[in-house]
Design a protein around this motif. Structure first.
Motif, PDB file in Angstrom:
ATOM      1  N   ASN A 111      35.791  20.485  56.004  1.00  0.00           N
ATOM      2  CA  ASN A 111      35.644  20.576  54.544  1.00  0.00           C
ATOM      3  C   ASN A 111      35.932  21.982  54.039  1.00  0.00           C
ATOM      4  O   ASN A 111      36.540  22.164  52.980  1.00  0.00           O
ATOM      5  CB  ASN A 111      34.238  20.148  54.128  1.00  0.00           C
ATOM      6  N   TYR A 112      35.509  22.997  54.819  1.00  0.00           N
ATOM      7  CA  TYR A 112      35.749  24.378  54.387  1.00  0.00           C
ATOM      8  C   TYR A 112      37.238  24.700  54.404  1.00  0.00           C
ATOM      9  O   TYR A 112      37.771  25.304  53.468  1.00  0.00           O
ATOM     10  CB  TYR A 112      34.992  25.362  55.280  1.00  0.00           C
ATOM     11  N   PHE A 113      37.928  24.266  55.461  1.00  0.00           N
ATOM     12  CA  PHE A 113      39.366  24.528  55.540  1.00  0.00           C
ATOM     13  C   PHE A 113      40.119  23.698  54.510  1.00  0.00           C
ATOM     14  O   PHE A 113      41.136  24.149  53.971  1.00  0.00           O
ATOM     15  CB  PHE A 113      39.885  24.254  56.954  1.00  0.00           C
ATOM     16  N   LYS A 114      39.658  22.485  54.236  1.00  0.00           N
ATOM     17  CA  LYS A 114      40.285  21.660  53.189  1.00  0.00           C
ATOM     18  C   LYS A 114      40.249  22.379  51.846  1.00  0.00           C
ATOM     19  O   LYS A 114      41.227  22.381  51.102  1.00  0.00           O
ATOM     20  CB  LYS A 114      39.553  20.319  53.059  1.00  0.00           C
ATOM     21  N   GLU A 161      36.667  10.273  57.868  1.00  0.00           N
ATOM     22  CA  GLU A 161      37.890   9.475  58.034  1.00  0.00           C
ATOM     23  C   GLU A 161      38.993  10.308  58.698  1.00  0.00           C
ATOM     24  O   GLU A 161      39.756   9.809  59.531  1.00  0.00           O
ATOM     25  CB  GLU A 161      38.373   8.947  56.676  1.00  0.00           C
ATOM     26  N   ILE A 162      39.074  11.584  58.325  1.00  0.00           N
ATOM     27  CA  ILE A 162      40.064  12.471  58.946  1.00  0.00           C
ATOM     28  C   ILE A 162      39.791  12.587  60.437  1.00  0.00           C
ATOM     29  O   ILE A 162      40.720  12.544  61.262  1.00  0.00           O
ATOM     30  CB  ILE A 162      40.022  13.869  58.286  1.00  0.00           C
ATOM     31  N   ILE A 163      38.532  12.703  60.801  1.00  0.00           N
ATOM     32  CA  ILE A 163      38.164  12.822  62.219  1.00  0.00           C
ATOM     33  C   ILE A 163      38.582  11.574  62.986  1.00  0.00           C
ATOM     34  O   ILE A 163      39.169  11.664  64.069  1.00  0.00           O
ATOM     35  CB  ILE A 163      36.650  13.062  62.360  1.00  0.00           C
ATOM     36  N   MET A 164      38.299  10.408  62.432  1.00  0.00           N
ATOM     37  CA  MET A 164      38.674   9.160  63.108  1.00  0.00           C
ATOM     38  C   MET A 164      40.182   9.062  63.264  1.00  0.00           C
ATOM     39  O   MET A 164      40.695   8.695  64.330  1.00  0.00           O
ATOM     40  CB  MET A 164      38.127   7.957  62.328  1.00  0.00           C
ATOM     41  N   SER A 165      40.903   9.415  62.201  1.00  0.00           N
ATOM     42  CA  SER A 165      42.367   9.330  62.233  1.00  0.00           C
ATOM     43  C   SER A 165      42.971  10.297  63.254  1.00  0.00           C
ATOM     44  O   SER A 165      43.820   9.919  64.061  1.00  0.00           O
ATOM     45  CB  SER A 165      42.917   9.614  60.835  1.00  0.00           C
ATOM     46  N   LEU A 166      42.518  11.554  63.230  1.00  0.00           N
ATOM     47  CA  LEU A 166      43.083  12.558  64.137  1.00  0.00           C
ATOM     48  C   LEU A 166      42.707  12.293  65.584  1.00  0.00           C
ATOM     49  O   LEU A 166      43.491  12.568  66.499  1.00  0.00           O
ATOM     50  CB  LEU A 166      42.629  13.959  63.721  1.00  0.00           C
ATOM     51  N   THR A 167      41.507  11.762  65.796  1.00  0.00           N
ATOM     52  CA  THR A 167      41.094  11.423  67.162  1.00  0.00           C
ATOM     53  C   THR A 167      42.053  10.407  67.766  1.00  0.00           C
ATOM     54  O   THR A 167      42.450  10.515  68.940  1.00  0.00           O
ATOM     55  CB  THR A 167      39.649  10.878  67.178  1.00  0.00           C
ATOM     56  N   GLN A 168      42.446   9.436  66.960  1.00  0.00           N
ATOM     57  CA  GLN A 168      43.409   8.432  67.422  1.00  0.00           C
ATOM     58  C   GLN A 168      44.789   9.046  67.643  1.00  0.00           C
ATOM     59  O   GLN A 168      45.429   8.830  68.678  1.00  0.00           O
ATOM     60  CB  GLN A 168      43.491   7.294  66.399  1.00  0.00           C
ATOM     61  N   ASP A 175      45.861  13.587  56.219  1.00  0.00           N
ATOM     62  CA  ASP A 175      45.713  13.207  54.814  1.00  0.00           C
ATOM     63  C   ASP A 175      44.482  13.923  54.260  1.00  0.00           C
ATOM     64  O   ASP A 175      43.339  13.515  54.500  1.00  0.00           O
ATOM     65  CB  ASP A 175      45.542  11.693  54.690  1.00  0.00           C
ATOM     66  N   LEU A 176      44.717  15.003  53.514  1.00  0.00           N
ATOM     67  CA  LEU A 176      43.609  15.803  53.006  1.00  0.00           C
ATOM     68  C   LEU A 176      42.878  15.139  51.849  1.00  0.00           C
ATOM     69  O   LEU A 176      41.854  15.649  51.381  1.00  0.00           O
ATOM     70  CB  LEU A 176      44.113  17.188  52.583  1.00  0.00           C
ATOM     71  N   ASP A 204      37.022   8.813  71.548  1.00  0.00           N
ATOM     72  CA  ASP A 204      36.246   9.952  72.067  1.00  0.00           C
ATOM     73  C   ASP A 204      36.183  11.047  71.008  1.00  0.00           C
ATOM     74  O   ASP A 204      36.895  12.051  71.074  1.00  0.00           O
ATOM     75  CB  ASP A 204      36.897  10.469  73.362  1.00  0.00           C
ATOM     76  N   TYR A 205      35.295  10.848  70.036  1.00  0.00           N
ATOM     77  CA  TYR A 205      35.186  11.807  68.931  1.00  0.00           C
ATOM     78  C   TYR A 205      34.647  13.162  69.399  1.00  0.00           C
ATOM     79  O   TYR A 205      35.005  14.198  68.841  1.00  0.00           O
ATOM     80  CB  TYR A 205      34.302  11.229  67.825  1.00  0.00           C
ATOM     81  N   ASP A 206      33.815  13.138  70.435  1.00  0.00           N
ATOM     82  CA  ASP A 206      33.297  14.396  70.975  1.00  0.00           C
ATOM     83  C   ASP A 206      34.430  15.300  71.447  1.00  0.00           C
ATOM     84  O   ASP A 206      34.350  16.530  71.336  1.00  0.00           O
ATOM     85  CB  ASP A 206      32.337  14.131  72.142  1.00  0.00           C
ATOM     86  N   HIS A 207      35.487  14.659  71.967  1.00  0.00           N
ATOM     87  CA  HIS A 207      36.658  15.420  72.421  1.00  0.00           C
ATOM     88  C   HIS A 207      37.309  16.148  71.240  1.00  0.00           C
ATOM     89  O   HIS A 207      37.683  17.321  71.342  1.00  0.00           O
ATOM     90  CB  HIS A 207      37.662  14.474  73.087  1.00  0.00           C
ATOM     91  N   PHE A 208      37.404  15.443  70.125  1.00  0.00           N
ATOM     92  CA  PHE A 208      37.992  16.079  68.942  1.00  0.00           C
ATOM     93  C   PHE A 208      37.086  17.183  68.411  1.00  0.00           C
ATOM     94  O   PHE A 208      37.570  18.260  68.024  1.00  0.00           O
ATOM     95  CB  PHE A 208      38.251  15.059  67.831  1.00  0.00           C
ATOM     96  N   TYR A 209      35.758  16.939  68.385  1.00  0.00           N
ATOM     97  CA  TYR A 209      34.840  17.987  67.910  1.00  0.00           C
ATOM     98  C   TYR A 209      35.035  19.271  68.708  1.00  0.00           C
ATOM     99  O   TYR A 209      35.133  20.365  68.145  1.00  0.00           O
ATOM    100  CB  TYR A 209      33.377  17.544  68.054  1.00  0.00           C
ATOM    101  N   SER A 210      35.090  19.116  70.035  1.00  0.00           N
ATOM    102  CA  SER A 210      35.238  20.287  70.914  1.00  0.00           C
ATOM    103  C   SER A 210      36.563  20.994  70.660  1.00  0.00           C
ATOM    104  O   SER A 210      36.615  22.230  70.599  1.00  0.00           O
ATOM    105  CB  SER A 210      35.150  19.866  72.388  1.00  0.00           C
ATOM    106  N   LEU A 211      37.636  20.216  70.503  1.00  0.00           N
ATOM    107  CA  LEU A 211      38.961  20.793  70.253  1.00  0.00           C
ATOM    108  C   LEU A 211      38.977  21.555  68.929  1.00  0.00           C
ATOM    109  O   LEU A 211      39.426  22.708  68.870  1.00  0.00           O
ATOM    110  CB  LEU A 211      40.010  19.688  70.217  1.00  0.00           C
TER     111      LEU A 211
END
Length: 283
Positions: free
Chosen positions: A212-215, A237-244, A230-231, A251-258
């Motif tokens: 949200n801060y970077f958005k 929703e962005i997290i779900m989309s980018l994780t895929q 898609d900002l 594996d959302y934890d993988h995206f959080y860490s990245l």
């Protein structure tokens, strides 16, 4: 979000040592993370410092938004606090700090000379929160490895006097946090930059805050790093989309860490989480 509490025993001891030793130094060096010049200040230590002359060092300036760093330097100067932006990994930091210290203490040194006292060496105490780069700076100032360096908070646990050429003696202290973070946003900022341990806050909340801060402040960085993002979507929703898209499946934890690691490492560009304009409003 519950109130964050993290105050290891060595930090409580260090706070007492700061209180005891502050009378032995000519000025106090306050080390903050240039990406959060306000949020990375320990209000508990600021109270202890009182009217002692201060040198504010905005470290990791190479990772911070340059224009905002300048705004913060101007702000601190307007408060009568000498402010210096550096990257403690660079050798030039030593000269910059030495010159700033002499400038800060020029009046006192002049008065001593008038009384026939020639003071060759200034003494300072470096204080700051964990993971602000204090150990790296100490090693740079001493010209050798004297302090343990780590990329996680809470590495330095003792106090020691170190010499930086003939002009400056420095008392090192462990990174000291305050017992409770009442402000949820401050806690999230500290977590995003790695100043507090990762298990203190849920990483999904930290990631949502960061997105949200970077958005809002650096949308072009997100577009450049994550193609097709898609900002207009909400952060979850962005997290779900980018994780895929990144092949992490569910594996959302993988995206959080990245995401958090890339923010901390500057892979999303230079950024600053604190704004001078927020001082009169909500952070």
């Amino acid at each position: 979000m519950p109130t964050i509490q993290w105050f290891p025993g060595h930090m409580s001891k260090a706070r007492r040592q700061v209180q005891e030793n502050i009378k032995h130094v000519d000025f106090v060096t306050i080390l903050v993370d240039a990406r959060l010049p306000f949020s990375s200040q320990n209000p508990m230590l600021t109270k202890i410092v009182g009217d002692k002359p201060r040198l504010m060092i905005l470290n990791k300036a190479d990772l911070a938004d340059g224009s905002r760093t300048k705004e913060w330097q101007d702000y601190f100067e307007s408060q009568g606090i000498t402010a210096l932006a550096i990257n403690s990994k660079e050798q030039s930091a030593v000269k910059k700090i030495g010159e700033a210290a002499k400038k800060l203490m020029a009046s006192k040194l002049s008065k001593l000379r008038e009384r026939g006292i020639q003071k060759e060496t200034l003494r300072t105490m470096i204080i700051g929160i964990p993971n602000a780069g204090k150990s790296t700076l100490m090693n740079r100032l001493a010209g050798k490895k004297v302090a343990a360096v780590g990329n996680k908070p809470g590495v330095t646990k003792g106090q020691q006097w170190l010499k930086s050429n003939k002009d400056l003696e420095i008392l090192d202290t462990p990174g000291i946090l305050w017992p409770k973070f009442e402000d949820e946003t401050v806690g999230l900022k500290l977590a995003l930059t790695g100043a507090i341990k990762d298990n203190l806050l849920p990483m999904d909340e930290v990631t949502i805050f960061g997105l949200n801060y970077f958005k809002e402040n650096y949308p072009e960085r997100l577009k450049e790093r994550f193609k097709g993002i898609d900002l207009n979507e909400e952060a979850p929703e962005i997290i779900m989309s980018l994780t895929q898209k990144l092949g992490f499946r569910d594996d959302y934890d993988h995206f959080y860490s990245l995401f958090v690691k890339e923010v901390r490492d500057g892979k999303l560009g230079r950024y600053t989480l604190d704004k001078v304009s927020d001082l009169d409003g909500d952070n």
